[in-house]
Design an enzyme around this catalytic site. Structure first.
Site, mmCIF file in Angstrom:
data_model
loop_
_atom_site.group_PDB
_atom_site.id
_atom_site.type_symbol
_atom_site.label_atom_id
_atom_site.label_comp_id
_atom_site.label_asym_id
_atom_site.label_seq_id
_atom_site.Cartn_x
_atom_site.Cartn_y
_atom_site.Cartn_z
ATOM 1 N N SER A 78 -13.368 -3.467 41.656
ATOM 2 C CA SER A 78 -12.325 -4.431 41.335
ATOM 3 C C SER A 78 -12.094 -5.358 42.525
ATOM 4 C CB SER A 78 -11.049 -3.646 41.023
ATOM 5 O OG SER A 78 -10.225 -4.389 40.193
ATOM 6 N N ASP B 244 -5.968 -3.115 27.919
ATOM 7 C CA ASP B 244 -5.577 -2.116 28.909
ATOM 8 C C ASP B 244 -4.112 -1.770 28.615
ATOM 9 O OD1 ASP B 244 -4.689 -0.795 31.209
ATOM 10 O OD2 ASP B 244 -5.526 -2.211 32.626
ATOM 11 N N LYS C 254 -10.190 -10.227 39.301
ATOM 12 C CA LYS C 254 -8.835 -10.517 38.823
ATOM 13 C C LYS C 254 -8.703 -12.029 38.652
ATOM 14 C CE LYS C 254 -6.988 -6.319 39.047
ATOM 15 N NZ LYS C 254 -6.390 -5.625 37.895
ATOM 16 N N LYS D 60 -15.452 -6.527 38.844
ATOM 17 C CA LYS D 60 -14.316 -6.887 37.997
ATOM 18 C C LYS D 60 -13.427 -7.826 38.797
ATOM 19 C CE LYS D 60 -10.415 -4.252 36.337
ATOM 20 N NZ LYS D 60 -10.057 -2.949 35.796
ATOM 21 N N GLY E 75 -8.999 2.547 36.857
ATOM 22 C CA GLY E 75 -8.431 3.266 37.995
ATOM 23 C C GLY E 75 -7.058 2.741 38.361
ATOM 24 N N ASP F 52 -10.323 -9.501 34.750
ATOM 25 C CA ASP F 52 -9.089 -8.822 34.335
ATOM 26 C C ASP F 52 -7.917 -9.754 34.606
ATOM 27 O OD1 ASP F 52 -7.074 -7.116 33.633
ATOM 28 O OD2 ASP F 52 -7.402 -5.670 35.260
ATOM 29 N N LYS G 278 -7.060 4.562 30.702
ATOM 30 C CA LYS G 278 -6.510 5.164 31.913
ATOM 31 C C LYS G 278 -5.672 6.340 31.434
ATOM 32 C CE LYS G 278 -6.161 0.814 34.451
ATOM 33 N NZ LYS G 278 -5.315 -0.377 34.672
ATOM 34 N N GLU H 175 -10.270 -8.878 30.257
ATOM 35 C CA GLU H 175 -9.331 -7.781 30.019
ATOM 36 C C GLU H 175 -7.889 -8.268 29.995
ATOM 37 O OE1 GLU H 175 -10.165 -4.282 32.349
ATOM 38 O OE2 GLU H 175 -8.048 -3.811 32.490
#
Ligand code: MG
Length: 340
Positions: free
Chosen positions: A105, A207, A131, A129, A259, A157, A231, A182
């Protein structure tokens, strides 16, 4: 951290993934401590259980909300059961993989150049991933895509940073060949995500919006997304995670393991869960050294050069041992509940 002991002194450690502030979900470390002490641990202590999957039902019937607090306790019961039986946790959960793929991430950076630099340094972990938020999206992801080439697995994400008014902005991302975007919309939403998914070629992944089995079924029925991030802390533990995993597999929806900046204990739980067969996308399972000077478990979590983490399949339970000296050194407070 929770340390659970059964009557014959078998010990299991588990971890609560709530953060200090309610940024990701309403829970915090302090609300989890309160819920565990006041309602959740007492409810479990007054009952005997045949199987850890019975714990979820009891906690859900007694207490509304507090999924991360529930998960810490419920997953600890799975670990305790695995230790009592002398069985690896991954095996008890039904996991079949020996190794799981790791993604990394990358947080929001000040410029596309800085993001590219970070993405390059994470070359060991296959999937990046990124952000994103309005203003830090198209240019930033394009820079990474151009630098790493068309085949590098990339995902974005958004952590609910967009609304349907941003549809055109999100449609531009379609050309970048992302594995998924995401949770672009509100953290409770399903319907607007379904509308957005109709407009996008890129799969949406949910998510925050999916916090139980019913919500996962709603997502599938409404076509709110084509991928789900599981998660265990968000959905209340392993029993719910397994049910969601199975339901998604039936519907042809791949899942992956997200995570929450866990220590080596939470990492062990995530690795065990990610060994199930419908976890088909690299998870947030980075090695200990990425986040910690020294982890609280032995051995520390490591990753092979091709971005894989080995699933412990020989030792009972989660497969790592808690370093008690390290935990003592880091201890801020300690509560004891139940018989001593
Ligand atoms: Mg997320």
């Amino acid at each position: 951290m929770l340390e659970l002991a059964d009557g014959d002194r078998t010990i299991a450690w588990s971890e609560c993934v709530a953060a200090e502030k309610p940024n990701y979900s309403p829970e915090t470390i302090d609300t989890a401590r309160h819920a565990l002490r006041s309602w959740l641990i007492p409810a479990v202590l007054e009952r005997a259980f045949e199987h850890p999957s019975d714990v979820h039902r009891l906690l859900d019937a007694r207490v509304r909300g507090h999924p991360m607090a529930k998960a810490a306790l419920e997953m600890g019961c799975w670990e305790l059961h695995a230790r009592i039986r002398g069985e690896p946790l991954a095996h008890l959960l039904g996991g079949t993989r020996d190794r799981v793929e790791v993604g990394i991430s990358l947080g929001i950076e000040g410029s596309p150049e800085k993001l590219v630099e970070k993405a390059r340094r994470a070359r060991d972990e296959g999937c990046r991933k990124i952000k994103i938020e309005p203003g830090s999206d198209y240019r930033f992801v394009t820079a990474v895509r151009d630098d790493l080439g068309p085949d590098a697995p990339l995902m974005a994400d958004a952590n609910s940073a967009y609304t349907l008014d941003d549809t055109a902005r999100l449609e531009r991302l379609d050309e970048l060949g992302l594995l998924m975007i995401e949770q672009p919309l509100d953290h409770r939403d399903l319907l607007r995500h379904a509308r957005l998914q109709e407009r996008l070629a890129t799969p949406l992944c949910l998510d925050e919006s999916v916090d139980c089995v019913d919500r996962a079924e709603d997502m599938i029925a409404l076509k709110s997304g084509r991928i789900l991030n599981i998660k265990a802390g968000r959905v209340g533990g392993f029993t719910a995670s397994l049910a969601i995993h199975d339901r998604c597999r039936e519907a042809g929806v791949p899942v992956w393991c997200g995570g929450m900046l866990e220590s080596g204990v939470g990492r062990a739980y995530n690795v065990a869960l990610a060994s199930l067969d419908n976890f088909r996308i690299p998870g947030d399972l980075s090695p200990s050294r990425r986040y910690w000077e020294r982890d609280i478990v032995e051995p520390q979590w490591t990753m092979s050069s091709d971005g894989l983490v080995r699933v412990p399949r020989r030792k009972p339970g989660m497969g790592v041992t808690v370093d008690r000296d390290r935990v003592e050194d880091l201890m801020v407070w300690r509560d004891r509940v139940g018989a001593s």
